[in-house]
Design a protein around this motif. Structure first.
Motif, PDB file in Angstrom:
ATOM      1  N   ASN A  12       0.803  -1.180  -0.058  1.00  0.00           N
ATOM      2  CA  ASN A  12      -0.056   0.082   0.075  1.00  0.00           C
ATOM      3  C   ASN A  12       0.750   1.220  -0.023  1.00  0.00           C
ATOM      4  O   ASN A  12       0.546   2.146   0.754  1.00  0.00           O
ATOM      5  N   VAL A  13       1.984   1.394  -0.983  1.00  0.00           N
ATOM      6  CA  VAL A  13       2.706   2.782  -0.855  1.00  0.00           C
ATOM      7  C   VAL A  13       2.971   2.674  -2.185  1.00  0.00           C
ATOM      8  O   VAL A  13       3.984   2.797  -2.975  1.00  0.00           O
ATOM      9  N   VAL A  14       2.210   2.672  -3.288  1.00  0.00           N
ATOM     10  CA  VAL A  14       2.042   2.941  -4.736  1.00  0.00           C
ATOM     11  C   VAL A  14       2.885   3.962  -5.329  1.00  0.00           C
ATOM     12  O   VAL A  14       3.692   3.785  -6.366  1.00  0.00           O
ATOM     13  N   HIS A  15       2.774   5.241  -4.675  1.00  0.00           N
ATOM     14  CA  HIS A  15       3.588   6.288  -4.826  1.00  0.00           C
ATOM     15  C   HIS A  15       5.002   5.904  -4.852  1.00  0.00           C
ATOM     16  O   HIS A  15       5.729   6.517  -5.678  1.00  0.00           O
ATOM     17  N   LEU A  16       5.238   5.339  -3.924  1.00  0.00           N
ATOM     18  CA  LEU A  16       6.927   5.058  -3.561  1.00  0.00           C
ATOM     19  C   LEU A  16       7.425   3.774  -4.499  1.00  0.00           C
ATOM     20  O   LEU A  16       8.577   3.984  -5.036  1.00  0.00           O
ATOM     21  N   VAL A  17       6.463   2.794  -4.638  1.00  0.00           N
ATOM     22  CA  VAL A  17       6.822   1.918  -5.542  1.00  0.00           C
ATOM     23  C   VAL A  17       7.184   2.445  -7.072  1.00  0.00           C
ATOM     24  O   VAL A  17       8.101   2.241  -7.680  1.00  0.00           O
ATOM     25  N   ASP A  18       6.542   3.444  -7.458  1.00  0.00           N
ATOM     26  CA  ASP A  18       6.593   3.991  -8.785  1.00  0.00           C
ATOM     27  C   ASP A  18       7.879   4.783  -8.949  1.00  0.00           C
ATOM     28  O   ASP A  18       8.817   4.625  -9.827  1.00  0.00           O
ATOM     29  N   GLU A  19       8.329   5.486  -7.739  1.00  0.00           N
ATOM     30  CA  GLU A  19       9.682   6.310  -7.743  1.00  0.00           C
ATOM     31  C   GLU A  19      10.785   5.172  -7.607  1.00  0.00           C
ATOM     32  O   GLU A  19      11.615   5.322  -8.071  1.00  0.00           O
ATOM     33  N   CYS A  20      10.555   4.179  -6.897  1.00  0.00           N
ATOM     34  CA  CYS A  20      11.537   3.075  -6.494  1.00  0.00           C
ATOM     35  C   CYS A  20      11.936   2.357  -7.846  1.00  0.00           C
ATOM     36  O   CYS A  20      13.291   2.550  -8.227  1.00  0.00           O
ATOM     37  N   ALA A  91      13.357   3.278  -0.820  1.00  0.00           N
ATOM     38  CA  ALA A  91      14.765   3.901  -1.246  1.00  0.00           C
ATOM     39  C   ALA A  91      14.952   3.697  -2.606  1.00  0.00           C
ATOM     40  O   ALA A  91      14.489   3.138  -3.432  1.00  0.00           O
ATOM     41  N   PHE A  92      15.583   4.772  -2.828  1.00  0.00           N
ATOM     42  CA  PHE A  92      15.835   5.275  -4.295  1.00  0.00           C
ATOM     43  C   PHE A  92      17.262   5.174  -4.723  1.00  0.00           C
ATOM     44  O   PHE A  92      17.994   5.993  -4.062  1.00  0.00           O
ATOM     45  N   VAL A  93      17.922   4.634  -5.797  1.00  0.00           N
ATOM     46  CA  VAL A  93      19.019   4.322  -6.278  1.00  0.00           C
ATOM     47  C   VAL A  93      19.509   5.774  -6.998  1.00  0.00           C
ATOM     48  O   VAL A  93      18.421   6.247  -7.601  1.00  0.00           O
ATOM     49  N   GLY A  94      20.735   6.073  -7.127  1.00  0.00           N
ATOM     50  CA  GLY A  94      21.183   7.124  -8.154  1.00  0.00           C
ATOM     51  C   GLY A  94      21.700   6.226  -9.318  1.00  0.00           C
ATOM     52  O   GLY A  94      21.713   5.132  -9.509  1.00  0.00           O
ATOM     53  N   PRO A  95      21.873   7.061 -10.326  1.00  0.00           N
ATOM     54  CA  PRO A  95      22.271   6.590 -11.783  1.00  0.00           C
ATOM     55  C   PRO A  95      23.595   5.458 -11.893  1.00  0.00           C
ATOM     56  O   PRO A  95      23.413   4.707 -12.386  1.00  0.00           O
ATOM     57  N   LEU A 118      23.270   5.843   3.619  1.00  0.00           N
ATOM     58  CA  LEU A 118      21.484   6.102   3.536  1.00  0.00           C
ATOM     59  C   LEU A 118      21.298   7.654   4.123  1.00  0.00           C
ATOM     60  O   LEU A 118      21.896   7.834   4.878  1.00  0.00           O
ATOM     61  N   ILE A 119      20.853   8.365   3.121  1.00  0.00           N
ATOM     62  CA  ILE A 119      20.337   9.743   3.352  1.00  0.00           C
ATOM     63  C   ILE A 119      18.836  10.085   3.314  1.00  0.00           C
ATOM     64  O   ILE A 119      18.426   9.356   2.356  1.00  0.00           O
ATOM     65  N   SER A 120      18.490  10.983   3.971  1.00  0.00           N
ATOM     66  CA  SER A 120      17.187  11.391   3.768  1.00  0.00           C
ATOM     67  C   SER A 120      17.056  12.241   2.466  1.00  0.00           C
ATOM     68  O   SER A 120      18.111  12.451   2.154  1.00  0.00           O
ATOM     69  N   ARG A 121      15.863  12.745   2.182  1.00  0.00           N
ATOM     70  CA  ARG A 121      15.749  13.735   1.090  1.00  0.00           C
ATOM     71  C   ARG A 121      16.576  15.004   1.196  1.00  0.00           C
ATOM     72  O   ARG A 121      16.952  15.500   0.146  1.00  0.00           O
ATOM     73  N   ASP A 122      16.484  15.555   2.534  1.00  0.00           N
ATOM     74  CA  ASP A 122      17.265  16.542   2.682  1.00  0.00           C
ATOM     75  C   ASP A 122      18.690  16.423   2.882  1.00  0.00           C
ATOM     76  O   ASP A 122      19.368  17.511   3.482  1.00  0.00           O
ATOM     77  N   PRO A 218      30.491   4.169   0.616  1.00  0.00           N
ATOM     78  CA  PRO A 218      29.805   5.575   0.913  1.00  0.00           C
ATOM     79  C   PRO A 218      29.099   6.134  -0.480  1.00  0.00           C
ATOM     80  O   PRO A 218      29.359   7.250  -0.930  1.00  0.00           O
ATOM     81  N   GLU A 219      28.495   5.236  -1.106  1.00  0.00           N
ATOM     82  CA  GLU A 219      27.558   5.626  -2.293  1.00  0.00           C
ATOM     83  C   GLU A 219      26.270   6.127  -1.678  1.00  0.00           C
ATOM     84  O   GLU A 219      25.205   5.170  -1.222  1.00  0.00           O
ATOM     85  N   PRO A 220      25.637   7.326  -2.116  1.00  0.00           N
ATOM     86  CA  PRO A 220      24.272   7.503  -1.588  1.00  0.00           C
ATOM     87  C   PRO A 220      23.128   6.991  -2.085  1.00  0.00           C
ATOM     88  O   PRO A 220      23.087   6.764  -3.057  1.00  0.00           O
ATOM     89  N   VAL A 221      22.287   6.767  -1.039  1.00  0.00           N
ATOM     90  CA  VAL A 221      20.972   6.190  -1.390  1.00  0.00           C
ATOM     91  C   VAL A 221      20.046   6.769  -0.759  1.00  0.00           C
ATOM     92  O   VAL A 221      20.195   6.797   0.527  1.00  0.00           O
ATOM     93  N   ILE A 222      19.057   7.390  -1.220  1.00  0.00           N
ATOM     94  CA  ILE A 222      17.875   8.238  -0.534  1.00  0.00           C
ATOM     95  C   ILE A 222      16.898   7.252   0.053  1.00  0.00           C
ATOM     96  O   ILE A 222      16.465   6.005  -0.673  1.00  0.00           O
ATOM     97  N   HIS A 223      16.661   7.227   1.354  1.00  0.00           N
ATOM     98  CA  HIS A 223      15.806   6.452   2.300  1.00  0.00           C
ATOM     99  C   HIS A 223      15.026   7.186   2.800  1.00  0.00           C
ATOM    100  O   HIS A 223      15.392   7.909   3.897  1.00  0.00           O
ATOM    101  N   LEU A 224      13.703   6.936   2.868  1.00  0.00           N
ATOM    102  CA  LEU A 224      12.805   7.586   3.653  1.00  0.00           C
ATOM    103  C   LEU A 224      12.498   7.108   5.104  1.00  0.00           C
ATOM    104  O   LEU A 224      12.620   7.931   5.939  1.00  0.00           O
TER     105      LEU A 224
END
Length: 316
Positions: A12-20, A91-95, A118-122, A218-224
């Motif tokens: 039940n997190v469809v918006h995050l699934v799309d981004e991930c 969690a969203f990986v970089g290029p 692991l870092i937050s969006r900000d 030390p490769e950044p990954v955004i994690h909410l």
């Protein structure tokens, strides 16, 4: 053969699934990727989105919410890559994330597991390289003793340099890249006694006992963080779903990996911590409702200790 099998679990997190999934698709690499997506019985259109927008994904549906660990185990038998990546739906990986992390493990054969920065969006840094939990380390961290006495180690070494590659005990499961040949040496992938939590440190501990090392890269990954537990919390009338799962899995972790003595030590030190907190609130004349919360937490831990038969069985 695939280079990496990516397991993603969602509920039940469809918006995050799309981004991930979008971040994985946008990855700049030449890796052959197998994407295994487990839907834990979502009712928010997750299945429709994934099947329509991401046809390359192998979709696995569970009619009920199995929890994070059991859902990962549902996908694992299908994983045929040289590496297996557990990637949280929030969690969203970089290029370059996948190329760099797989490339590092290709070059360093002594490591069985790799985790990222692991870092937050900000940009706030999250705990990314940790020491194995023990009752004493948990107590030290709760009491803040590791901040006053640097020689004492809590879950996190507060003076660690997070800008460099470093060995550690374990890394969080929101981005956990494991060598498949190392996993095949274990009797099982993730311990099904857990509904959620402690699966990552449990996995790293069992691999360490087989001689495999864990590395922080030390490769950044955004994690909410905490997105699924927010959904679960809506269903919990007592408002303490996080505590229930966390306490239960901790008792099971200690019992399965160290024995009943360590499980009891965890409860005793936890009770001591609660006692100290209540004493502080009495002396400082804090609000009674806060004091009542400490009693409720202690009562919850006591109930779960007995319900799990001192960490010997799961109750969720």
């Amino acid at each position: 053969m695939y280079d990496v099998s990516i397991i993603i679990v969602a509920w039940n997190v469809v918006h995050l699934v799309d981004e991930c999934l979008g971040s994985v698709r946008a990855s700049e690499d030449t890796l052959k990727k197998q994407i295994l997506f487990v839907d834990n019985g979502s009712k928010d259109g997750t299945e429709e989105l994934v099947r329509r927008k991401y046809p390359e994904v192998e979709f696995i549906r569970s009619e009920t919410n199995l929890g994070f660990i059991r859902a990962n185990n549902l996908a694992y038998p299908r994983a045929s890559g040289r590496y297996v990546l557990m990637l949280n739906s929030d969690a969203f990986v970089g290029p370059k994330t996948l190329a760099r992390t797989v490339g590092f493990l290709d070059e360093h054969k002594e490591y069985g597991v790799l985790g990222c920065r692991l870092i937050s969006r900000d940009g706030w840094l999250q705990a990314s390289a940790l020491n194995f939990p023990t009752p004493w380390r948990i107590f030290v961290g709760r009491m803040g003793l590791d901040r006053r006495f640097p020689s004492l180690r809590g879950l996190v070494d507060l003076d660690q340099n997070m800008e460099v590659v470093r060995d550690c005990d374990w890394v969080p499961g929101c981005y956990l890249l494991a060598r498949k040949s190392a996993l095949e040496q274990l009797d099982f992938f993730l311990r099904t006694d857990y509904f959620m939590y402690n699966d990552d440190n449990d996995l790293c501990l069992r691999l360490a006992r087989k001689g495999w090392k864990t590395v922080y890269f030390p490769e950044p990954v955004i994690h909410l963080g905490g997105q699924t537990i927010k959904q679960l919390g809506k269903l919990d009338k007592e408002g303490n779903m996080f505590s229930k799962f966390s306490v239960e899995s901790s008792f099971i972790y200690y019992r399965k990996n160290y024995g009943i003595g360590t499980t009891l030590s965890s409860y005793v030190l936890g009770t001591l911590f609660r006692g100290v907190q209540m004493a502080k609130r009495i002396l400082l004349r804090r609000k009674r409702v806060v004091l009542a919360d400490e009693w409720k937490a202690l009562a919850l831990e006591t109930r779960i200790l007995f319900k799990t038969r001192f960490g010997g069985r799961a109750i969720h």
